[in-house]
Design a protein around this motif. Structure first.
Motif, PDB file in Angstrom:
ATOM      1  N   PHE A 687       0.832  -1.200   0.000  1.00 42.44           N
ATOM      2  CA  PHE A 687       0.000   0.000   0.000  1.00 42.44           C
ATOM      3  C   PHE A 687       0.872   1.258   0.000  1.00 42.44           C
ATOM      4  O   PHE A 687       1.968   1.261   0.573  1.00 42.44           O
ATOM      5  N   CYS A 688       0.360   2.296  -0.626  1.00 49.89           N
ATOM      6  CA  CYS A 688       0.971   3.630  -0.540  1.00 49.89           C
ATOM      7  C   CYS A 688      -0.060   4.556   0.082  1.00 49.89           C
ATOM      8  O   CYS A 688      -1.099   4.853  -0.537  1.00 49.89           O
ATOM      9  N   ILE A 689       0.170   4.996   1.319  1.00 46.63           N
ATOM     10  CA  ILE A 689      -0.800   5.814   2.054  1.00 46.63           C
ATOM     11  C   ILE A 689      -0.412   7.282   1.941  1.00 46.63           C
ATOM     12  O   ILE A 689       0.655   7.687   2.400  1.00 46.63           O
ATOM     13  N   CYS A 722      -2.702  -0.612  -4.144  1.00 50.72           N
ATOM     14  CA  CYS A 722      -3.532   0.585  -4.294  1.00 50.72           C
ATOM     15  C   CYS A 722      -2.932   1.740  -3.510  1.00 50.72           C
ATOM     16  O   CYS A 722      -2.053   1.553  -2.661  1.00 50.72           O
ATOM     17  N   VAL A 723      -3.426   2.918  -3.801  1.00 54.86           N
ATOM     18  CA  VAL A 723      -3.073   4.131  -3.064  1.00 54.86           C
ATOM     19  C   VAL A 723      -4.232   4.447  -2.125  1.00 54.86           C
ATOM     20  O   VAL A 723      -5.398   4.358  -2.517  1.00 54.86           O
ATOM     21  N   ASP A 742      -5.199   2.244  -8.601  1.00 58.33           N
ATOM     22  CA  ASP A 742      -6.483   2.372  -7.927  1.00 58.33           C
ATOM     23  C   ASP A 742      -6.273   3.210  -6.672  1.00 58.33           C
ATOM     24  O   ASP A 742      -5.351   2.940  -5.886  1.00 58.33           O
ATOM     25  N   ILE A 743      -7.109   4.217  -6.489  1.00 55.67           N
ATOM     26  CA  ILE A 743      -7.006   5.080  -5.307  1.00 55.67           C
ATOM     27  C   ILE A 743      -8.251   4.838  -4.463  1.00 55.67           C
ATOM     28  O   ILE A 743      -9.379   5.090  -4.911  1.00 55.67           O
ATOM     29  N   VAL A 744      -8.046   4.308  -3.249  1.00 61.40           N
ATOM     30  CA  VAL A 744      -9.134   3.834  -2.398  1.00 61.40           C
ATOM     31  C   VAL A 744      -9.268   4.762  -1.193  1.00 61.40           C
ATOM     32  O   VAL A 744      -8.272   5.264  -0.662  1.00 61.40           O
ATOM     33  N   ARG A 745     -10.495   4.978  -0.768  1.00 56.57           N
ATOM     34  CA  ARG A 745     -10.739   5.834   0.391  1.00 56.57           C
ATOM     35  C   ARG A 745     -10.145   5.202   1.649  1.00 56.57           C
ATOM     36  O   ARG A 745     -10.224   3.981   1.849  1.00 56.57           O
ATOM     37  N   ALA A 746      -9.613   6.066   2.516  1.00 51.38           N
ATOM     38  CA  ALA A 746      -9.012   5.574   3.761  1.00 51.38           C
ATOM     39  C   ALA A 746     -10.047   4.871   4.637  1.00 51.38           C
ATOM     40  O   ALA A 746      -9.705   3.999   5.435  1.00 51.38           O
ATOM     41  N   MET A 766     -14.098   3.789  -3.784  1.00 55.38           N
ATOM     42  CA  MET A 766     -13.047   4.228  -4.679  1.00 55.38           C
ATOM     43  C   MET A 766     -13.057   5.738  -4.901  1.00 55.38           C
ATOM     44  O   MET A 766     -14.118   6.357  -5.045  1.00 55.38           O
ATOM     45  N   ILE A 767     -11.860   6.312  -4.947  1.00 58.84           N
ATOM     46  CA  ILE A 767     -11.677   7.690  -5.387  1.00 58.84           C
ATOM     47  C   ILE A 767     -11.362   7.696  -6.875  1.00 58.84           C
ATOM     48  O   ILE A 767     -11.855   8.536  -7.629  1.00 58.84           O
ATOM     49  N   HIS A 768     -10.559   6.720  -7.312  1.00 60.01           N
ATOM     50  CA  HIS A 768     -10.233   6.584  -8.731  1.00 60.01           C
ATOM     51  C   HIS A 768     -10.117   5.099  -9.052  1.00 60.01           C
ATOM     52  O   HIS A 768      -9.550   4.322  -8.273  1.00 60.01           O
TER      53      HIS A 768
END
Length: 962
Positions: A687-689, A722-723, A742-746, A766-768
């Motif tokens: 993961f990249c937070i 994902c981010v 893929d950018i996922v909500r925290a 999802m954000i993106h």
């Protein structure tokens, strides 16, 4: 042109019997413009002031004549003229909302010029070298040449009338509805003023007169104490009124509670010169925080907050202890003896989770009422001085004596109101050590103050000095950027390209070929300082033949600007014909005006890198590394003093890693070296937070991911699952544009961590979404995010409905057609779909004459809505049925009369008719036992039982009441 210049020495003759008039209502605007024209052409500051003094003296004489029989408390003063002489100081009326290009378009429209005519081109593109003239120094002088053939020789408006029009323009320029008023007022000014008058009017609107007299000179001509009084209250009208009589002398600075004034400022300095500047006297050192200057005024339970320029922000921070983003939290911190006070300080953003102070580079507005919810920052005022206490003005008290008074004024509250920490010092080395400590802590710099300094509003010459890394050569990281565009200058830079758009090269994924030349550049910053006019002229000569006009419809293929061309240059330059600039700046800050998503704060040119080829400029990857290394700050070295207190050559060496953090706390990666893995739920998942919610910081999320076996990276790569992000900032936006991750909500990650179990993504998480993930979603979810296979919940259903909010409303008739087509006999729930029913529920509740205590129709109306009916609040022409209760048919006669008068008739029915139809339809339909039970439950208020049959239903009276 001389014919158009009015003689400002023409006599000002007061009208007879005009004691109620003002001077401004009698003096023509042409008089003032004639004065300005003469001042502009007069050489020498003293001679210019002498010309102005003659006008002011005549104004005073005229004022004395027309008000000789009035009392002393009159409002009329020199202010109407002064606000036009010093337009930049008029805080309340400077928002005209009109700049050069807007003014040019308005003039073209008002003058009915052809869009492609030479005059229209002259107005719109006066900066272009081909339109440059020797006598054109700004837009106003350019407009004069267009207007002089179309305007009267002498204007007819007075100073009061011109001010009235300007006020109307300022008041209406924001709203669309006010645009007509703005055009009408401008039309009056254009048709009623001469070209010379309009030249000066435009300069007044642009807030730069260019007459050769400074603010100080103009105020000193009016009164010797005028500037001092203005520094105290920032009120030009009040200055003109109180100092109307030149014999009146200003006394001690009248600082009063709730009256704004400009605070004392600091000069720039270097640590190696402090002992000399302080005359070898002891001094104080304090940390300089990166916030917004604020003056806090308190009187009893009332509070006001003013900025450095006199703008009031009380509405945001709170006027009393029950409101605002700050006052309600600090109202009880003041000591009982403090009835009124004025505190000087810095308004900072305090992050509630990381317990750190933010910087301007993070671009949050601490004055915003919802800043805490959006950014996690709350207002915190850092107080470093006290100027008034219980009516006693302290400005003439030495700083060393003011500080104990300040310490006894309030009790600090962490994160809300704090006191600045002063350290005593006496040598250059003390100052150098303090600066290096500030650099190590990523702070803006330090303030150095003489211990016996008094407080002098709006001055930098009072013994206060500010020291920042960017003020000292060799301490700042320097960036090599490529010139890709240019902007035409005005004034003494007219005809030259005075500002430059700079860019960085887009990094190639393949770095094996170091000599590979970049083909794409991202806009990064705009710079226009750091070089002399001679250097600028030489540089223009060097690049002159390579400039090309920028056309946003056909932008150059090698250059990408921010969306919407928010920073569009006048010209562009091919990369191989350009050169590299070495730029110094305070820090890198986020910005949506440039393609990189960031830009430089206070950039200036250090040198032109003629020794460096164009393709070796900074890249996007190097820029990103620099941001992550320093959190945006560009102080790369420590300051060192040489022997004999002379500054040694500044060495560009980094501070030890153990001492100096590489990032501000909120951006640092978590230390996971001592984290013990407790689960394998996230085993093998990377993961990249980017950021977390207010309740969990980035570091806390990273630690919990590692506990469950996951991997953490600071930059996403091909192996990253994902981010994770809570808020979409510039960096997240850049990743969205790349469309690789893929950018996922925290919130999703928090659910996984709390459950200690893997939870699949859903579209609402999802954000993106990348194309690959979207293909997976298409198999399991509909277009609104509703799962084909998983059970839903109230929250999920609510999210789906929100996604459907943009669907056009379906008419009742359309729904009825669908029900008839797909459920002709099976379902009773559309039985009354095409009915528009008016409920005659006028039985008086609680009336002893009424046979029932409450009208059953009140409940029945909810039931028939369940079966598709549309209820009308009135008996309108579209009503198809009127429902009355059998216990009260007193209004049936009136309804029948109304029905006879209508073209579209309506039925009058009772509750028995309604109930019969429902039970007959239910019994006839193939509804399940569960459906039947539901309907019977809903109709529990009726006299029929749940055992009713279809045969029973048809026996019920189903006729209308006639």
């Amino acid at each position: 042109m001389s014919n158009a210049v009015p003689d400002h020495h023409s006599p000002l003759i007061p009208p007879t019997g005009a004691s109620n008039v003002s001077v401004a209502s009698e003096v023509k605007f042409a008089e003032l413009c004639g004065l300005l024209e003469k001042i502009e052409k007069t050489h020498g500051n003293d001679k210019k002031k002498h010309v102005l003094k003659g006008f002011v003296d005549k104004w005073r004489e005229f004022h004395a004549e027309i008000h000789k029989d009035d009392g002393e408390e009159i409002e009329d003063s020199f202010y109407p003229a002064m606000r036009l002489l010093l337009p930049a100081l008029e805080k309340e009326r400077v928002a005209y909302g009109i700049k050069e290009h807007t003014f040019a378009k308005l003039l073209i429209e008002v003058l009915c010029l052809g869009k492609d005519s030479p005059d229209a081109n002259q107005l719109l593109h006066f900066k272009a070298p081909k339109n440059a003239r020797a006598d054109v120094v700004d837009f106003a002088s350019n407009a004069y040449h267009v207007l002089k053939r179309r305007c009267p020789q002498r204007g007819s408006l007075t100073i009061e009338e011109v001010n009235s029009d300007l006020d109307a323009i300022a008041a209406n320029n924001v709203s669309k509805a006010g645009k007509d008023i703005v055009r009408k007022r401008l039309l009056r000014l254009v048709t009623s003023l001469s070209a010379i008058e309009q030249k000066w009017l435009i300069r007044m609107v642009m807030k730069e007169l260019k007459m050769g007299l400074s603010q100080t000179s103009v105020l000193s001509v009016y009164h010797p104490d005028a500037e001092e009084l203005y520094n105290v209250n920032n009120n030009l009208e009040k200055v003109c009124r109180l100092l109307r009589d030149p014999k009146t002398r200003g006394h001690e600075i009248g600082i009063t509670v709730f009256s704004p004034f400009t605070p004392m400022l600091g000069e720039r300095a270097s640590p190696d010169k402090i002992e000399k500047l302080m005359d070898n006297k002891p001094y104080f050192i304090e940390t300089k925080y990166d916030g917004e200057r604020v003056l806090l005024h308190k009187k009893g339970d009332k509070y006001k907050y003013f900025s450095r320029s006199g703008n009031e922000y009380t509405q945001s921070f709170g006027s009393n202890i029950f409101e605002g983003t700050l006052t309600q939290y600090i109202g009880n911190c003041f000591k009982p003896h403090v009835e009124e006070c004025i505190l000087d300080g810095e308004m900072l953003g305090f992050h509630v989770d990381t317990k750190t102070f933010g910087t301007k580079g993070e671009q949050f507005d601490i004055k915003s009422k919802d800043v805490l919810d959006r950014t996690g920052y709350q207002p915190c005022v850092q107080v470093f001085d006290i100027l008034l206490l219980n009516g006693r003005v302290l400005t003439n008290t030495a700083l060393k004596d003011r500080l104990p008074i300040l310490e006894d004024a309030f009790t600090p509250i962490d994160g809300r109101i704090i006191r600045s920490v002063y350290k005593r010092a006496s040598s250059n080395q003390d100052c150098a050590d303090a600066l290096n400590e500030a650099i190590d802590n990523k702070e803006e710099g330090i303030m150095v103050k003489l211990t016996d300094s008094v407080y002098k509003p709006n001055t930098r010459k009072g013994g206060w000095f500010k020291i920042k890394p960017e003020y000292i050569g060799g301490l700042m990281d320097e960036l090599d950027v490529l010139i890709v565009g240019g902007y035409f200058g005005v004034g003494h830079r007219g005809g030259l390209v005075s500002h430059f758009l700079c860019a960085v090269a887009v990094s190639d994924n393949d770095d094996s070929d170091e000599e590979k030349k970049p083909t794409l550049f991202y806009s990064f910053c705009k710079v226009g300082s750091g070089y002399s006019k001679k250097q600028l002229q030489d540089f223009n000569t060097q690049l002159a033949e390579h400039w090309k006009v920028f056309d946003k419809k056909k932008p150059p293929s090698h250059l990408e600007l921010a969306s919407g061309f928010k920073e569009k240059p006048d010209l562009w330059l091919p990369p191989d014909k350009s050169c590299v600039l070495q730029i110094k700046a305070a820090e890198i800050i986020e910005s949506d005006r440039f393609k990189t998503g960031c830009t430089l704060r206070f950039p200036r040119v250090e040198m032109i890198r003629n020794d460096k080829p164009w393709y070796q400029c900074m890249t996007t990857r190097e820029l990103q590394d620099l941001r992550e290394k320093s959190g945006g700050k560009l102080a790369g070295s420590r300051f060192e003093l040489g022997e004999g207190d002379e500054p040694a050559k500044k060495k560009r060496r980094a501070a030890p890693r153990a001492v100096r953090p590489t990032l501000m706390n909120q951006f640092q990666a978590a230390d996971v070296s001592n984290i013990t893995q407790v689960s394998r739920v996230l085993q093998g998942k990377e993961f990249c937070i980017m950021n977390g919610p207010l309740t969990l910081s980035k570091q806390e999320l990273e630690k919990r991911v590692v506990e469950l076996g996951g991997l953490i990276v600071q930059n996403p790569d091909t192996t990253t699952l994902c981010v994770i992000a809570e808020k979409v900032n510039v960096r997240v936006n850049n990743l969205i544009k790349k469309n690789k991750y893929d950018i996922v909500r925290a919130e999703w990650l928090v659910r996984v961590l709390d459950a200690a179990a893997w939870i699949k993504w859903s579209p609402s998480d999802m954000i993106h979404i990348t194309q690959t993930t979207q293909q997976v979603f298409d198999k399991d979810f509909d277009e609104y995010g509703d799962s084909y296979t998983l059970n839903t919940s109230e929250d999920k259903l609510r999210t789906v409905f929100e996604a459907m909010s943009n669907i056009p409303e379906i008419h009742q008739d359309q729904i009825a057609e669908i029900e008839e087509e797909y459920f002709p006999d099976e379902s009773p729930y559309g039985l009354f779909r095409t009915c528009r029913i008016y409920m005659d529920s006028n039985i008086v509740i609680g009336d002893p004459k009424s046979p029932i205590p409450n009208c059953p129709l009140d409940l029945l109306q909810q039931e028939i809505r369940f079966f598709g009916a549309h209820l009308s609040p009135t008996l309108d022409p579209d009503v198809s049925h009127v429902l009355v209760h059998t216990r009260d048919i007193s209004r049936v006669g009136t309804m029948k009369e109304l029905r006879r008068s209508r073209r579209q008739k309506f039925h009058i029915v009772t509750e028995d008719w309604l109930s019969s139809w429902l039970y007959w339809k239910i019994a006839k339909s193939k509804a399940s036992r569960r459906e039947l039970t539901k309907v019977v439950f809903l109709m529990s208020s009726n006299r029929y039982s749940a055992n009713v049959t279809a045969d029973d239903c048809v026996q019920v009276n189903m006729e209308e009441v006639h």
